[in-house]
Design a protein around this motif. Structure first.
Motif, PDB file in Angstrom:
ATOM      1  N   ARG A   1       2.776   2.015  -3.191  1.00 49.63           N
ATOM      2  CA  ARG A   1       1.898   2.574  -4.224  1.00 49.63           C
ATOM      3  C   ARG A   1       1.617   4.061  -3.983  1.00 49.63           C
ATOM      4  NH1 ARG A   1      -3.311   3.606  -5.658  1.00 49.63           N
ATOM      5  NH2 ARG A   1      -3.806   3.134  -7.846  1.00 49.63           N
ATOM      6  N   GLU A   2       1.401   4.435  -2.733  1.00 53.01           N
ATOM      7  CA  GLU A   2       1.141   5.848  -2.421  1.00 53.01           C
ATOM      8  C   GLU A   2       2.346   6.714  -2.791  1.00 53.01           C
ATOM      9  OE1 GLU A   2      -1.708   7.233  -1.415  1.00 53.01           O
ATOM     10  OE2 GLU A   2      -2.673   5.271  -1.513  1.00 53.01           O
TER      11      GLU A   2
ATOM     12  N   TYR B   1       0.815  -1.220   0.000  1.00 54.78           N
ATOM     13  CA  TYR B   1       0.000   0.000   0.000  1.00 54.78           C
ATOM     14  C   TYR B   1       0.849   1.272   0.000  1.00 54.78           C
ATOM     15  CZ  TYR B   1      -2.748   3.782   2.064  1.00 54.78           C
ATOM     16  OH  TYR B   1      -3.312   5.002   2.325  1.00 54.78           O
TER      17      TYR B   1
END
Length: 312
Positions: free
Chosen positions: A14-15, A11
């Motif tokens: 990806r950010e 996560y």
């Protein structure tokens, strides 16, 4: 162009990709992850040209200027030991270690390495945090900082998060709140008084008073396995600030019962809050300009506070 490499494919990786893809001065050149399939998916989504099998390839073959380390808490130590071998800028996602002992080891490795290592404590880069700090400039009054934390690790038992991490959840997640003392309280911690201590077999309420060499005081309040907010208030005789939610800010002046909203940057609406402004600081660090990224030693101050509060 500044070449950006990513270690990790979850996560937070990806950010970070979302942020750097929006910056024309940056280019994502490669990604490395223990899960090759996930790395390939992220590479396809963001047009990252190379999926590497080893971290060294990101530096030796792709000539990355920056490596973002966004891996699980228990993997940070091993990844840092490899990444710190190279003279690039490393941004380590928090926490830089699953507990204080782990964090100290990582910081010691960094001191013996050619890398420039920093910690991604993104709430320091919230525009709400920056607005309060800017408004406090020139205000030398003693501060009282009240931090409200809430944690529910029991709800995450089936989430795939390792038990070792859940057992040290105050480092993995409460660090977000405890770090606000490092942001707003000046000087060094001189005393931590546990009013209601940590009970690992029956987690409920944790309450601690902190005193700083500047005269600033802090109150840490955490509710475990029960409802409660994440909130921070910064009090001085003339003005009071409130961050609730943390991404927003309010200001109340002495003599007024009205809380006025502080200006916050729309950029925290477009990306995960704090990451875009943090990336700006990272670019300054790469270029050798003054910046506000916390070093591993600075981050250790907050990790030590977690230890003093919880005793684990």
């Amino acid at each position: 162009m500044i070449n950006i490499a990513i270690v990790g494919a979850g996560y937070m990786a990806r950010e970070h990709c979302l942020v750097f893809c929006s910056m024309p001065e940056c280019e994502l050149v490669g990604i490395c992850s223990r899960t090759t399939e996930k790395a390939q998916q992220l590479a396809a989504e963001f047009g990252i040209p190379v999926v590497c099998e080893e971290i060294r390839n990101l530096f030796e073959e792709l000539h990355a200027d920056v490596v973002i380390i966004a891996v699980s808490e228990t993997a940070v130590r091993n990844v840092c030991e490899v990444a710190f071998h190279y003279p690039w800028v490393c941004l380590v996602e928090k926490p830089a270690g699953y507990n204080l002992v782990d964090a100290k080891h990582i910081a010691e490795v960094a001191k013996r390495s050619p890398a420039k290592a920093y910690v991604g404590l993104n709430r320091r880069h919230y525009s709400s945090t920056r607005s309060v700090l800017a408004d406090l400039q020139g205000n030398s009054s003693t501060r009282f900082v009240h931090v409200q934390d809430q944690e529910s690790p029991a709800t995450l038992n089936d989430s795939g998060i390792e038990k070792l991490v859940l057992d040290h959840w105050m480092y993995a997640n409460s660090i977000h709140l405890v770090d606000y003392f490092s942001v707003f309280c000046r000087g060094e911690v001189v005393d931590v008084n546990s009013v209601s201590g940590w009970q690992p077999n029956e987690p409920c309420y944790v309450l601690a008073l902190l005193e700083f060499s500047s005269g600033d005081k802090g109150l840490y309040q955490a509710i475990w396995e029960g409802p409660g907010p994440w909130a921070v208030t910064i009090n001085t005789p003339a003005v009071r600030y409130e961050l609730r939610p943390l991404e927003r800010g309010g200001i109340q002046k002495f003599g007024s019962r009205t809380v006025e909203e502080l200006d916050v940057d729309d950029i925290d609406q477009n990306f995960k809050p704090g990451l875009r402004l943090q990336a700006d600081e990272l670019i300054r660090a790469v270029r050798g300009d003054p910046h506000q990224l916390p070093s591993l030693d600075e981050a250790l101050k907050s990790m030590r506070m977690v230890y003093e509060i919880y005793g684990v």
